[in-house]
Scaffold this motif. Structure first.
Motif, PDB file in Angstrom:
ATOM      1  N   VAL A  88       0.869  -1.190   0.000  1.00  0.00           N
ATOM      2  CA  VAL A  88       0.000   0.000   0.000  1.00  0.00           C
ATOM      3  C   VAL A  88       0.900   1.232   0.000  1.00  0.00           C
ATOM      4  CG1 VAL A  88      -1.846   1.259   1.152  1.00  0.00           C
ATOM      5  CG2 VAL A  88      -1.776  -1.246   1.297  1.00  0.00           C
ATOM      6  N   ASN A  89       0.880   1.960  -1.103  1.00  0.00           N
ATOM      7  CA  ASN A  89       1.691   3.175  -1.242  1.00  0.00           C
ATOM      8  C   ASN A  89       0.865   4.380  -0.820  1.00  0.00           C
ATOM      9  OD1 ASN A  89       4.196   2.108  -2.361  1.00  0.00           O
ATOM     10  ND2 ASN A  89       2.972   1.563  -4.150  1.00  0.00           N
ATOM     11  N   ASN A  90       1.079   4.804   0.407  1.00  0.00           N
ATOM     12  CA  ASN A  90       0.276   5.870   0.988  1.00  0.00           C
ATOM     13  C   ASN A  90       1.058   7.163   1.214  1.00  0.00           C
ATOM     14  OD1 ASN A  90      -1.878   7.101   2.877  1.00  0.00           O
ATOM     15  ND2 ASN A  90      -0.090   6.876   4.211  1.00  0.00           N
ATOM     16  N   ALA A  91       2.380   7.087   1.358  1.00  0.00           N
ATOM     17  CA  ALA A  91       3.171   8.268   1.710  1.00  0.00           C
ATOM     18  C   ALA A  91       2.950   9.396   0.703  1.00  0.00           C
ATOM     19  CB  ALA A  91       4.655   7.909   1.769  1.00  0.00           C
ATOM     20  N   GLY A  92       2.792  10.596   1.216  1.00  0.00           N
ATOM     21  CA  GLY A  92       2.595  11.731   0.321  1.00  0.00           C
ATOM     22  C   GLY A  92       2.805  13.051   1.032  1.00  0.00           C
ATOM     23  N   VAL A  93       3.108  14.064   0.248  1.00  0.00           N
ATOM     24  CA  VAL A  93       3.260  15.420   0.766  1.00  0.00           C
ATOM     25  C   VAL A  93       2.476  16.366  -0.136  1.00  0.00           C
ATOM     26  CG1 VAL A  93       5.528  14.992   1.778  1.00  0.00           C
ATOM     27  CG2 VAL A  93       5.371  15.838  -0.572  1.00  0.00           C
ATOM     28  N   GLY A  94       2.195  17.543   0.372  1.00  0.00           N
ATOM     29  CA  GLY A  94       1.460  18.506  -0.427  1.00  0.00           C
ATOM     30  C   GLY A  94       1.905  19.922  -0.135  1.00  0.00           C
ATOM     31  N   ALA A  95       1.756  20.775  -1.116  1.00  0.00           N
ATOM     32  CA  ALA A  95       1.980  22.211  -0.948  1.00  0.00           C
ATOM     33  C   ALA A  95       0.997  22.908  -1.877  1.00  0.00           C
ATOM     34  CB  ALA A  95       3.419  22.586  -1.295  1.00  0.00           C
ATOM     35  N   ARG A 200     -10.568  20.686   8.573  1.00  0.00           N
ATOM     36  CA  ARG A 200     -10.882  19.992   7.321  1.00  0.00           C
ATOM     37  C   ARG A 200     -12.256  19.328   7.383  1.00  0.00           C
ATOM     38  NH1 ARG A 200      -6.526  19.733   4.124  1.00  0.00           N
ATOM     39  NH2 ARG A 200      -7.290  17.950   2.941  1.00  0.00           N
ATOM     40  N   HIS A 201     -13.283  20.098   7.769  1.00  0.00           N
ATOM     41  CA  HIS A 201     -14.646  19.577   7.817  1.00  0.00           C
ATOM     42  C   HIS A 201     -15.483  20.290   6.761  1.00  0.00           C
ATOM     43  CE1 HIS A 201     -14.002  17.281  11.511  1.00  0.00           C
ATOM     44  NE2 HIS A 201     -13.366  18.326  11.985  1.00  0.00           N
ATOM     45  N   PRO A 202     -16.427  19.596   6.096  1.00  0.00           N
ATOM     46  CA  PRO A 202     -16.641  18.146   6.197  1.00  0.00           C
ATOM     47  C   PRO A 202     -15.515  17.405   5.483  1.00  0.00           C
ATOM     48  CG  PRO A 202     -18.029  19.048   4.488  1.00  0.00           C
ATOM     49  CD  PRO A 202     -17.351  20.233   5.134  1.00  0.00           C
ATOM     50  N   ALA A 203     -15.126  16.281   6.026  1.00  0.00           N
ATOM     51  CA  ALA A 203     -14.027  15.520   5.464  1.00  0.00           C
ATOM     52  C   ALA A 203     -14.165  14.061   5.862  1.00  0.00           C
ATOM     53  CB  ALA A 203     -12.687  16.084   5.944  1.00  0.00           C
ATOM     54  N   LEU A 204     -13.493  13.213   5.105  1.00  0.00           N
ATOM     55  CA  LEU A 204     -13.484  11.783   5.400  1.00  0.00           C
ATOM     56  C   LEU A 204     -12.677  11.499   6.653  1.00  0.00           C
ATOM     57  CD1 LEU A 204     -12.592  10.610   1.784  1.00  0.00           C
ATOM     58  CD2 LEU A 204     -14.846  10.400   2.857  1.00  0.00           C
ATOM     59  N   ARG A 205     -13.031  10.447   7.351  1.00  0.00           N
ATOM     60  CA  ARG A 205     -12.195   9.948   8.438  1.00  0.00           C
ATOM     61  C   ARG A 205     -11.078   9.098   7.848  1.00  0.00           C
ATOM     62  NH1 ARG A 205     -14.136   6.169  11.375  1.00  0.00           N
ATOM     63  NH2 ARG A 205     -15.588   5.511   9.747  1.00  0.00           N
ATOM     64  N   PRO A 206      -9.881   9.102   8.424  1.00  0.00           N
ATOM     65  CA  PRO A 206      -8.819   8.211   7.935  1.00  0.00           C
ATOM     66  C   PRO A 206      -9.256   6.757   7.930  1.00  0.00           C
ATOM     67  CG  PRO A 206      -7.924   9.808   9.480  1.00  0.00           C
ATOM     68  CD  PRO A 206      -9.413   9.971   9.511  1.00  0.00           C
ATOM     69  N   GLU A 207     -10.082   6.383   8.901  1.00  0.00           N
ATOM     70  CA  GLU A 207     -10.567   4.999   8.974  1.00  0.00           C
ATOM     71  C   GLU A 207     -11.418   4.634   7.761  1.00  0.00           C
ATOM     72  OE1 GLU A 207      -9.310   6.489  12.779  1.00  0.00           O
ATOM     73  OE2 GLU A 207     -10.821   7.272  11.376  1.00  0.00           O
ATOM     74  N   THR A 208     -12.125   5.614   7.196  1.00  0.00           N
ATOM     75  CA  THR A 208     -12.931   5.346   6.006  1.00  0.00           C
ATOM     76  C   THR A 208     -12.033   4.997   4.823  1.00  0.00           C
ATOM     77  OG1 THR A 208     -14.656   6.850   6.776  1.00  0.00           O
ATOM     78  CG2 THR A 208     -14.639   6.326   4.429  1.00  0.00           C
ATOM     79  N   VAL A 209     -10.924   5.704   4.707  1.00  0.00           N
ATOM     80  CA  VAL A 209      -9.972   5.406   3.635  1.00  0.00           C
ATOM     81  C   VAL A 209      -9.375   4.013   3.847  1.00  0.00           C
ATOM     82  CG1 VAL A 209      -7.922   6.182   2.398  1.00  0.00           C
ATOM     83  CG2 VAL A 209      -9.476   7.868   3.405  1.00  0.00           C
ATOM     84  N   ALA A 210      -9.051   3.697   5.094  1.00  0.00           N
ATOM     85  CA  ALA A 210      -8.506   2.369   5.403  1.00  0.00           C
ATOM     86  C   ALA A 210      -9.505   1.275   5.044  1.00  0.00           C
ATOM     87  CB  ALA A 210      -8.139   2.290   6.884  1.00  0.00           C
ATOM     88  N   GLU A 211     -10.777   1.507   5.314  1.00  0.00           N
ATOM     89  CA  GLU A 211     -11.811   0.536   4.957  1.00  0.00           C
ATOM     90  C   GLU A 211     -11.897   0.381   3.441  1.00  0.00           C
ATOM     91  OE1 GLU A 211     -15.189   2.224   6.824  1.00  0.00           O
ATOM     92  OE2 GLU A 211     -14.543   1.703   8.865  1.00  0.00           O
ATOM     93  N   GLY A 212     -11.682   1.487   2.720  1.00  0.00           N
ATOM     94  CA  GLY A 212     -11.677   1.414   1.261  1.00  0.00           C
ATOM     95  C   GLY A 212     -10.534   0.555   0.745  1.00  0.00           C
ATOM     96  N   VAL A 213      -9.363   0.690   1.365  1.00  0.00           N
ATOM     97  CA  VAL A 213      -8.214  -0.137   0.979  1.00  0.00           C
ATOM     98  C   VAL A 213      -8.537  -1.608   1.218  1.00  0.00           C
ATOM     99  CG1 VAL A 213      -5.822  -0.710   1.553  1.00  0.00           C
ATOM    100  CG2 VAL A 213      -6.516   1.686   1.372  1.00  0.00           C
ATOM    101  N   ALA A 214      -9.082  -1.924   2.387  1.00  0.00           N
ATOM    102  CA  ALA A 214      -9.425  -3.310   2.701  1.00  0.00           C
ATOM    103  C   ALA A 214     -10.485  -3.848   1.738  1.00  0.00           C
ATOM    104  CB  ALA A 214      -9.913  -3.416   4.140  1.00  0.00           C
ATOM    105  N   TYR A 215     -11.426  -2.990   1.360  1.00  0.00           N
ATOM    106  CA  TYR A 215     -12.457  -3.404   0.405  1.00  0.00           C
ATOM    107  C   TYR A 215     -11.831  -3.852  -0.908  1.00  0.00           C
ATOM    108  CZ  TYR A 215     -16.276  -2.943  -2.974  1.00  0.00           C
ATOM    109  OH  TYR A 215     -17.183  -3.165  -3.982  1.00  0.00           O
ATOM    110  N   LEU A 216     -10.870  -3.077  -1.421  1.00  0.00           N
ATOM    111  CA  LEU A 216     -10.206  -3.454  -2.669  1.00  0.00           C
ATOM    112  C   LEU A 216      -9.428  -4.755  -2.506  1.00  0.00           C
ATOM    113  CD1 LEU A 216      -8.828  -0.032  -3.968  1.00  0.00           C
ATOM    114  CD2 LEU A 216     -10.656  -1.396  -4.976  1.00  0.00           C
ATOM    115  N   LEU A 217      -8.742  -4.889  -1.379  1.00  0.00           N
ATOM    116  CA  LEU A 217      -7.888  -6.050  -1.162  1.00  0.00           C
ATOM    117  C   LEU A 217      -8.682  -7.341  -1.014  1.00  0.00           C
ATOM    118  CD1 LEU A 217      -5.263  -4.562   1.329  1.00  0.00           C
ATOM    119  CD2 LEU A 217      -4.925  -5.065  -1.100  1.00  0.00           C
TER     120      LEU A 217
END
Length: 231
Positions: A88-95, A200-217
């Motif tokens: 799982v390639n998650n690392a990222g930065v932004g500007a 950052r509201h309204p916004a996704l919870r990090p756990e929701t993204v994690a559930e999405g990863v598990a769904y794909l896997l």
């Protein structure tokens, strides 16, 4: 039939905080052995202390922008767990700034972390997975890898690049049993690019993204899903 994840081994980058930490926790709860990767050694130490899963979690400090460090990472991971089924390639930065304010240093940091490092990780994963009969790669992109907005030129360029890379590898991996997909979340409740999670509201919870990863896997072999967009 859904795949069972228990007993498999995953590498997760950007694991010391935010979405990466949530992915690590979620995979551990599914019975996956996890190699948690980040540059922040202190964050990795805290992660190990909090998860309390013993030898099922291996924390590795690694700068994945460096090809040699990526090669070392895979050696360390395979020495510990043997076969690696998931990356799982998650690392990222932004500007986020007008283009005139994005200097060469900032541009390199964004492209090296968000795109080139993902390429290095996928290349290493393909080599390993081809030798071991396949596997799965999930790249965390962003909604801004499908859409654009002002003052996000470098970030959009990097995430659009991740989407293109992933789609190409989705096709390239098929003959070898390698599944490649992306999760593209919108704004998420994390401290990212200097923005506090509380703003950052309204916004996704990090756990929701994690559930999405598990769904794909966990999708069965009859499904070829390459993108999951979370809004």
């Amino acid at each position: 039939m859904a795949r069972l994840l228990a007993g498999q081994t995953a590498i997760v980058t950007g694991a010391s905080k935010g979405i990466g930490r949530a992915i690590v926790r979620h995979l551990l709860e599914h019975g996956v052995n996890v190699v948690a990767v980040a540059r922040n050694e202190y964050g990795l130490e805290r992660l190990q202390e909090e998860m309390r899963v013993g030898k099922r979690l291996l924390a590795v400090a690694c700068d994945i922008r460096d090809q040699l460090e990526v090669e070392r990472l895979f050696e360390v991971a395979t020495d510990r767990f043997g076969r690696l089924e998931i990356v799982v390639n998650n690392a990222g930065v932004g500007a986020f700034a007008p283009i005139e304010e994005i200097d060469a240093v900032m541009l390199d940091e964004i492209l090296d972390t968000n795109l080139k490092a993902v390429f290095y990780m996928c290349r290493a994963a393909f080599g390993h997975m081809k030798r071991h009969g396949g596997g799965q790669i999930v790249n965390i992109a962003a909604l801004l890898g499908l859409e654009s907005e002002a003052h996000a030129s470098a970030y959009c360029a990097s995430k659009w690049g991740v989407m293109g890379l992933s789609e190409a590898l989705h096709l390239e991996g098929r003959p070898f049993g390698i599944r490649v997909a992306t999760v593209a979340p919108g704004p998420t409740q994390t401290e990212f690019a200097g923005s506090s999670s509380s703003t950052r509201h309204p916004a996704l919870r990090p756990e929701t993204v994690a559930e999405g990863v598990a769904y794909l896997l966990t999708q069965g072999d009859d499904i070829r899903m390459s993108q999951l967009v979370l809004r």
